[in-house]
Design an enzyme around this catalytic site. Sequence first.
Site, PDB file in Angstrom:
ATOM      1  N   CYS A  77      12.849  24.680  -1.035  1.00 47.98           N
ATOM      2  CA  CYS A  77      12.228  25.350   0.105  1.00 47.98           C
ATOM      3  C   CYS A  77      10.798  25.689  -0.289  1.00 47.98           C
ATOM      4  O   CYS A  77      10.580  26.357  -1.312  1.00 47.98           O
ATOM      5  CB  CYS A  77      13.011  26.621   0.419  1.00 47.98           C
ATOM      6  SG  CYS A  77      12.220  27.654   1.660  1.00 47.98           S
ATOM      7  N   CYS A 186       7.320  21.526   4.138  1.00 53.49           N
ATOM      8  CA  CYS A 186       8.551  22.232   4.492  1.00 53.49           C
ATOM      9  C   CYS A 186       9.647  21.187   4.379  1.00 53.49           C
ATOM     10  O   CYS A 186       9.494  20.068   4.902  1.00 53.49           O
ATOM     11  CB  CYS A 186       8.485  22.782   5.921  1.00 53.49           C
ATOM     12  SG  CYS A 186      10.078  23.392   6.534  1.00 53.49           S
TER      13      CYS A 186
HETATM   14  N1  DGL Z   1      12.837  24.455   4.565  1.00 56.77           N
HETATM   15  C1  DGL Z   1      12.038  25.581   4.333  1.00 56.77           C
HETATM   16  C2  DGL Z   1      10.709  25.307   3.712  1.00 56.77           C
HETATM   17  O1  DGL Z   1      10.566  24.319   3.027  1.00 56.77           O
HETATM   18  C3  DGL Z   1      12.068  26.765   5.223  1.00 56.77           C
HETATM   19  C4  DGL Z   1      12.146  26.692   6.679  1.00 56.77           C
HETATM   20  C5  DGL Z   1      12.329  28.113   7.199  1.00 56.77           C
HETATM   21  O2  DGL Z   1      13.320  28.737   6.820  1.00 56.77           O
HETATM   22  O3  DGL Z   1      11.447  28.591   7.922  1.00 56.77           O
HETATM   23  O4  DGL Z   1       9.790  26.066   3.822  1.00 56.77           O
END
Ligand code: DGL
Length: 277
Positions: A77, A186
Amino acid sequence: MTRVDRTQPIAVFDSGVGGLTVLHECLVWLPHEDFVYLGDTARFPYGGRDAADLRERSLAVARHLRDNGAKMIVVACNSATSAALPALRDELGESLAVVGTVEPAARLAAAATRSGRIGLLGTPATVASGAYERALSDVDLTSVACPKLAPLIQAGGELDARVVELEDEYCEPLIAAGVDTVILGCTHYPLVRAILQRALGRGVTIVSSGQAIADEVERQLSERDIENETDRRGSYRFACTGDEQEFRALAARSLQLPVERVDRVEIAERTSERRAA
Ligand code: DGL
């Protein structure tokens, strides 16, 4: 310092299904390793949270994974990596390797760009952290926060005209800036990569961190001498903090590999609650 051994699983976590794009690469690249994936879906989205909150939550999740026998933690993440990687490495780094998303993606983007103009699409938390600016000091970086995109992907609806319109809007400043490389900052965004590539045009190289993270995981396993035997087929399992049926259905669509069981777990919000538990 707790010693880990090679037969323990590698833990991968995200707020939702985005980290499955990273898990996918790890499962393909390191089929002999065991993996456990945690989606902190009860706290989704991470992208709108402030840095202190993300640090505290990431530490709580990582402690849970360590206490449940992980030999390595992959922070799949960008929002959590941007806010919490130094804190995670400070607290857990002596006994466990902690791998994040930003360094591998920044390295790939720096290698891919010809013009030195790179674009970043990320959550508000990732963009506000300045983590990619720090990792890419010699390039001209244009960053766009995309507050609505990860929630739309996590909702799991059809990829319709609304999604295309939203992505067109987020890509517009990158096209205007003339970038030749775009970082998907993301881990949810690779799930809509085709729409982004159409919006950006075929001359733009899209970079995401999945394969680079799998390489980094392999490197760290070998450096610490904790790779599992390569002649075995590893296993993988799932947990989430929210609704397990909902997560299972979404994960099955996103991972492109079978998703059998998903367990629901509780992770105490605060360190003091955890220690008392
Ligand atoms: N998949 C996540 C990232 O890479 C987070 C998305 C979220 O929870 O807003 O930031």
